[in-house]
Design a protein around this motif. Structure first.
Motif, PDB file in Angstrom:
ATOM      1  N   LYS A 136      -2.030  -3.778   7.876  1.00 69.63           N
ATOM      2  CA  LYS A 136      -2.152  -2.341   7.835  1.00 69.63           C
ATOM      3  C   LYS A 136      -3.086  -1.748   9.027  1.00 69.63           C
ATOM      4  O   LYS A 136      -2.547  -0.916   9.707  1.00 69.63           O
ATOM      5  CB  LYS A 136      -2.398  -1.931   6.622  1.00 69.63           C
ATOM      6  CG  LYS A 136      -2.515  -0.255   6.418  1.00 69.63           C
ATOM      7  CD  LYS A 136      -3.055   0.212   5.165  1.00 69.63           C
ATOM      8  CE  LYS A 136      -2.929   1.555   4.979  1.00 69.63           C
ATOM      9  NZ  LYS A 136      -3.774   2.414   5.836  1.00 69.63           N
TER      10      LYS A 136
ATOM     11  N   ARG B 277       1.852   0.869   1.473  1.00 69.04           N
ATOM     12  CA  ARG B 277       1.127   1.831   2.446  1.00 69.04           C
ATOM     13  C   ARG B 277       1.298   1.323   3.751  1.00 69.04           C
ATOM     14  O   ARG B 277       0.863   2.000   4.699  1.00 69.04           O
ATOM     15  CB  ARG B 277      -0.483   1.798   2.224  1.00 69.04           C
ATOM     16  CG  ARG B 277      -0.863   2.571   0.894  1.00 69.04           C
ATOM     17  CD  ARG B 277      -2.288   2.877   0.673  1.00 69.04           C
ATOM     18  NE  ARG B 277      -2.587   3.709  -0.625  1.00 69.04           N
ATOM     19  CZ  ARG B 277      -3.541   3.985  -0.742  1.00 69.04           C
ATOM     20  NH1 ARG B 277      -4.935   3.798  -0.049  1.00 69.04           N
ATOM     21  NH2 ARG B 277      -3.953   4.802  -1.992  1.00 69.04           N
ATOM     22  N   ILE B 278       2.016   0.050   3.967  1.00 70.55           N
ATOM     23  CA  ILE B 278       2.306  -0.339   5.340  1.00 70.55           C
ATOM     24  C   ILE B 278       3.371   0.324   5.784  1.00 70.55           C
ATOM     25  O   ILE B 278       4.601  -0.223   5.408  1.00 70.55           O
ATOM     26  CB  ILE B 278       2.285  -2.063   5.473  1.00 70.55           C
ATOM     27  CG1 ILE B 278       0.891  -2.340   4.975  1.00 70.55           C
ATOM     28  CG2 ILE B 278       2.429  -2.251   6.987  1.00 70.55           C
ATOM     29  CD1 ILE B 278       0.991  -3.807   4.823  1.00 70.55           C
TER      30      ILE B 278
ATOM     31  N   ARG C 284       6.523  -1.793   7.252  1.00 68.32           N
ATOM     32  CA  ARG C 284       7.015  -2.947   6.704  1.00 68.32           C
ATOM     33  C   ARG C 284       8.357  -3.094   6.847  1.00 68.32           C
ATOM     34  O   ARG C 284       8.831  -4.393   7.079  1.00 68.32           O
ATOM     35  CB  ARG C 284       6.336  -3.134   5.083  1.00 68.32           C
ATOM     36  CG  ARG C 284       7.090  -1.858   4.226  1.00 68.32           C
ATOM     37  CD  ARG C 284       6.234  -1.782   2.888  1.00 68.32           C
ATOM     38  NE  ARG C 284       6.952  -0.727   2.100  1.00 68.32           N
ATOM     39  CZ  ARG C 284       6.773   0.488   2.398  1.00 68.32           C
ATOM     40  NH1 ARG C 284       6.045   1.067   3.086  1.00 68.32           N
ATOM     41  NH2 ARG C 284       7.476   1.362   1.539  1.00 68.32           N
TER      42      ARG C 284
END
Length: 1129
Positions: free
Chosen positions: A35, A147-148, A151
């Motif tokens: 992240k 939250r990445i 991804r």
């Protein structure tokens, strides 16, 4: 389901919980780094920001998780596919590992549900804690994954590259893609997922009803209960600190709040049916506004919970609860935590003070120490987390200028535990064998049912503890190793076996056994796991990820004088950083290690700078005070006293009386605080911090705080000494050596006093700095006082002597200004008298004075080179004059053919002036060294005085060099010999060089009579010299002759005899002159012959008498003295 499936020993719940939780933390670490890398343009995978791949990435994300390889947007991917596969593999397989971790967790949770495991934090602590930790780690992992933002792009890019390379998608891709889509809103998905697990989870959470509210009390309640106080009940001071729930006492409040908030979000149904659950949930919501997900990733609980519950029918009441709790958290949580920190500061201070005085109490009161550390750590982490995530209107509650004090007392307690570990170990080894083993044995004997497996484990516990002996305890200092990890794992297994439903021996029915074993486990940790316990309860490695806040706290600490004594806490915190690394993410070790080193270095450097600045301010004040005591300031006082005596009224009536030195020490009362008092107080506080630890180890690097101070003091002392010379190149002004010496001594006195505060070797600082100041340049290549003073004396003082503005007065042993039209900006006497030259010798030392001498000699050698050129021009005439000194008429004719006579005399006078200045410097050096090292100087003097005449010249020169370095006068000046021997010409033969040297002496001898015609050549008895410095010729002639004929291996005595014969015959000739202009100062010039002989170690008065009648000298002295009396009258 078959019996084998439900066999608890075969499920290995304890092992799976331990391994999966550890793996979960490792996966979190890896995801966190992904992240952060994706959020940093410099570290981001280049394919995500490559303009050529932009359309392909957008297409992949839009179609995710579907795969369509036949699209024009993907053409660029074909070129990069192998690089993408190579560079994105680590990212991709991390996501695959997360998916596999999720599968294992789900499987384990299902097993736990099937086994109907009983959870109670107060009974089967390890099982319940690991179960809750695993769920929170799993939840956090899925939130962090969502939250990445990149991804989908990363997974999609890798899969397309795989498809293009191998002709098929990666085998994990379909499931992985689906998981990414499913967990877009991770908590919503997990709420559905946890419906079957809600019974076990809610039971585990509700077991916190006794623990969490007791830990989440206000500071006033803590104060009333006299929490953590060892001295509140002196009679029970030696009693061991006991509790039924030992491990719960130091369980992190932060951890419990995460369990409660995330746990009840996942099994939210229980909030509507169980009042206890709702109470716990509301209490946790009121305590914080955000939770730490992982490191500096936070989770805003109220908003997230409201967003999740808003779509569930019938949850309006819960939403109102959340809003009420949010209001309470915003308005009251800050002040509540502030008061807690205030209480903990005093409580930890008391605890640390008592334990430092009585370390034996660490045995019975170990629990207090770990509770104190855990409580303080929770409050610090809470503040750190909320300071960045709170509304600005209540900012005051989130700025704690005293946080350093709390961290400092935590570090002090940690240091006590590390230092007195053997004391604690000995205490608990005896406790385990003498008390715990007996009580456990009784409990086991009284069990109504005890299956074979459980019985074997119980017996091993009792046997392990019984076998411990005090004899073993005596060898702690010798490195006796205890290891109870096997015993602790067995107890964890036993908890799992006895917590499943239908267990023959149910721990739910034998709570006393669970509580006793929890206490025993704590006692074993006190023997073999003190370091791990310190990490568990007081690790503050989270500061590594809040660098800005960390640095801000440090700056606040330094700015507040009362807190600066605790500033060492910040570098000490850097030793924690490596404990946040994980073996599943080894690549971050280097990055975190570097950060810990750079922060530690920066903190120690800033502390040393602050201390240095305080010391400099004190030095400035002290220099001002010592300056008041300088002799020049007493003139006004003396004049006032004289005027008072003669009753003369000078000055205005209203003129204030000048304060005398020492007034600053007189105080009317103790409340008067001067600037110096404040500086000393601030310095003592800061020095306490610098002196607190001799060294600290950060990531296998050793830092020594005192060395930072030493190096800063060296640099500042060097700059200050050079600065105090006040050298101005434009105006050529410089401080008097005596005044500089006074300031340097005042400075050194202050620096010497630093040893009262910090254990540093100030003498080493003095040696390093002052020795460098005796060289031409210091270690940084900067000019030193040696180069500044050498430059000033040569370029300013001696240049003005050459210009005729200053004369050397032998009677005063000083250079004195002559009355001229253009007044000089300085008074030469104030820089060249005996006291100033001694001060200069004190400052520069023998090395510096040697450098000064060498510089003077370089100037002399350049003058001698010019003189030799003049000799070469007149070589024929001089050769004839050398042999014709007894033929007056021929000499007169030859003399008229000589050119540059005045130039020769002027250059020789300049040489004489330089040598006179050097003799002053040498004499001052001898006086200083005789004071400091009298025995050594007298030995050197004795050595020099007893050189046999027949000694080889090389040996004699070595002795002279030693003598000269000690300031002793020598027959032959070694420095002058070295300077003149370096200018031998290659084109001229040694014989020719020798001849030029002889002719130079001839040239000077025959030129001396011309001085009689100079108005300024008059001899002054008051100064024992001539105003145009020709008396310096005596020193020049002797020294130059001695040096030149030593180099050319000639006889110095013979050459000086020849010189005397030539000079005397030339002077006798002007005695017969009748021209008053030519013979204006004849008597004054006659005296030069006497001076030359007096100055020379090679010539005698008998020799002079044979060349020049003494009666003439006597008459000359009589005439000049008579003339001086007449002129003065």
């Amino acid at each position: 389901m078959s019996r084998s499936v439900l066999q608890p020993s075969q499920q290995k719940l304890a092992e799976k919980l331990t391994i999966l939780h550890d793996r979960g933390v490792g996966m979190l670490t890896r995801l966190y780094n992904i992240k952060k890398a994706c959020g940093d343009p410099k570290a981001k995978p280049s394919y995500l920001i490559d303009k050529n791949l932009e359309s392909a990435v957008k297409f992949i994300v839009r179609k995710f998780p579907a795969v369509e390889t036949r699209n024009n947007n993907l053409a660029q991917l074909q070129k990069e596919k192998s690089e993408i596969l190579k560079n994105l593999a680590l990212y991709y397989f991390t996501f695959v590992d997360v998916m596999e971790f999720k599968d294992h967790v789900c499987e384990l949770l299902n097993t736990i549900d099937v086994c109907q495991v009983f959870f109670d934090i107060t009974v089967n602590f390890d099982l319940t804690k690991n179960y809750l930790d695993l769920i929170i780690t799993y939840t956090t992992l899925m939130i962090l994954l969502s939250r990445i933002e990149e991804r989908k792009a990363i997974i999609g890019l890798y899969n397309y590259a795989h498809e293009m390379t191998h002709g098929a998608s990666d085998r994990e891709y379909p499931r992985l893609g689906q998981m990414i889509v499913d967990y877009e809103n991770p908590l919503k998905k997990m709420m559905e997922e946890f419906v079957p697990h809600s019974k076990a989870l809610s039971d585990a959470l509700i077991s916190l009803q006794m623990v969490y509210p007791r830990r989440n009390l206000s500071a006033d309640q803590w104060r009333n209960a006299q929490l953590l106080s060892l001295i509140s009940a002196p009679s029970t001071m030696l009693n061991p600190a006991q509790s039924d729930t030992m491990p719960c006492e130091y369980l992190s409040l932060d951890t419990m709040e995460k369990w409660i908030i995330f746990g009840f979000i996942l099994c939210h149904g229980i909030l509507n049916s169980d009042a206890t659950a709702l109470t716990l949930w509301k209490l946790a919501l009121q305590s914080s506004s955000c939770l730490a997900l992982f490191r500096d990733e936070v989770f805003h609980i109220h908003k997230a919970a409201e967003d999740l519950f808003v779509n569930i029918r019938g949850y309006n009441k819960r939403i109102n609860d959340i809003r009420e709790c949010k209001e309470a958290a915003v308005s009251h949580a800050g002040s509540m935590h502030r008061e807690r920190r205030k209480f903990l500061r005093s409580a930890l201070k008391e605890l640390a003070t008592v334990l430092s005085d009585q370390p034996g109490l660490l045995g019975p009161k170990a629990l207090f120490v770990f509770m104190a550390l855990s409580f303080a750590r929770d409050e610090i982490i809470w503040l750190l987390r909320h300071a960045d995530n709170m509304p600005k209107k209540s900012a005051d509650d989130f700025i704690d200028k005293h946080i350093a004090e709390l961290i400092f007392y935590m570090e002090e307690l940690r240091a006590h535990v590390r230092k007195y570990g053997p004391v604690m170990q000995r205490y608990y080894v005896q406790y385990l064998s003498g008390f715990d083993a007996v009580v456990l044995n009784e409990l086991v004997q009284n069990l109504s049912v005890c299956p074979e497996d459980e019985s074997i484990i119980m017996s091993s516990f009792v046997n392990t503890m019984t076998s411990l002996s005090v004899k073993q305890g005596n060898s702690f200092e010798d490195g006796e190793v205890f290891d109870f990890r096997g015993m602790r794992l067995d107890w964890f297994r036993l908890q799992a076996y006895t917590s499943v439903s239908k267990a023959s021996l149910g721990i739910a029915d034998h709570r006393e056994l669970g509580k006793m074993m929890n206490t025993i486990i704590f006692h074993t940790k006190m023997v073999d796991s003190l370091v791990e316990m310190l990490v568990e309860t007081s690790d503050l490695s989270i500061f590594c990820f809040y660098s800005r806040a960390f640095e801000k706290m440090f700056q606040q600490c330094l700015e507040l004088p009362s807190q600066s004594r605790y500033s060492i806490a910040f570098p000490l915190l850097c030793t924690h950083f490596m404990s946040c690394t994980h073996e599943l993410c080894p690549e971050e070790r280097h990055h975190i290690g570097d950060r810990s080193l750079s922060l530690c270095n920066m903190f120690l450097d800033e502390m040393a700078k602050q201390a240095r600045n305080l010391i400099t301010d004190i030095c400035t004040e002290q220099c001002t005070l010592s300056d008041q005591l300088l002799p020049k300031h007493c003139a006004k006082t003396i004049s006032q006293a004289v005027n008072k005596k003669s009753k003369k009224q000078t000055g205005k009536k209203g003129e204030p009386e000048r304060e005398k030195p020492g007034v600053e020490s007189m105080r009317k009362n103790r409340l008067v605080v001067t600037n110096l008092d404040k500086l000393h107080t601030a310095l003592s506080e800061l020095c306490f911090s610098i002196n607190y630890v001799p060294n600290m180890i950060v990531w296998e690097h050793t830092f020594t705080p005192r060395e930072y101070l030493t190096s800063h003091l060296e640099i500042r002392f060097t700059k200050s000494i050079v600065g105090m010379t006040m050298y101005n190149q434009a105006t050529q002004e410089i401080a008097k050596p005596s005044e500089l010496l006074t300031s340097v001594r005042a400075y050194m006195t202050v620096l010497q006093s630093i040893e009262n505060y910090v254990q540093i070797d100030i003498t080493r600082v003095f040696n390093n700095v002052l020795l460098q100041q005796t060289q031409h340049l210091d270690s940084h290549g900067e000019p030193t006082i040696t180069s500044l003073y050498t430059n000033w004396y040569l370029e300013t003082l001696l240049r003005q002597v050459s210009n005729g503005h200053i004369a050397y007065f032998p009677a005063m042993k000083a250079f004195v200004n002559l009355p001229t039209e253009n007044e000089l900006t300085f008074n030469a006497e104030e820089y060249s008298d005996i006291s100033e030259m001694r001060a200069l010798s004190e400052l520069l030392g023998p090395y510096g004075m040697k450098f000064l001498s060498e510089s003077l000699m370089w100037h002399i050698s350049s003058q001698v080179a010019e003189l030799k050129k003049l000799v070469v021009e007149n070589v024929e005439v001089l050769t004839q004059m050398r042999t014709s000194f007894d033929k007056p008429d021929q000499m007169a004719a030859l003399f008229k053919r000589l050119s540059s006579v005045d130039s020769v005399l002027k250059r020789m006078t300049i040489i004489g002036v330089i040598l006179s200045f050097r003799s002053l410097a040498q004499e001052a050096l001898r006086d200083v060294l005789s004071y400091h090292i009298p025995f050594l100087v007298s030995s050197i003097e004795d050595f020099k005085d007893h050189i046999p005449r027949e000694t080889d010249m090389k040996v004699a020169m070595n002795v002279y060099e030693l003598s000269s370095a000690a300031g002793l006068p020598c027959e032959i000046d070694p420095a002058l010999v070295v300077a003149l021997s370096s200018q031998k010409s290659e084109n001229i033969s040694p014989e020719e060089e020798y001849k030029i040297a002889c002719l130079l002496m001839v040239f000077v001898a025959v030129s001396i009579p011309t001085l009689a015609s100079n108005v300024m050549s008059q001899y002054s008895p008051a100064i024992e010299g001539h105003c145009n410095n020709i008396h310096c010729l005596a020193k020049a002639i002797n020294q130059i002759a001695a040096a030149l004929f030593t180099i050319h291996k000639g006889s110095i005595e013979d050459r000086l005899k020849e010189f005397l014969a030539l000079a005397s015959s030339s002077l006798l000739k002007i005695g017969q002159e009748t021209d008053k202009t030519t013979t204006r100062n004849r008597e004054s010039v006659y005296l030069l012959l006497d001076m030359i002989v007096q100055e020379s170690p090679f010539l005698t008065m008998d020799l002079l008498e044979s060349c020049f009648p003494y009666v003439l000298l006597r008459n000359a002295y009589h005439a000049v003295y008579k003339q001086s009396v007449t002129s003065s009258a």
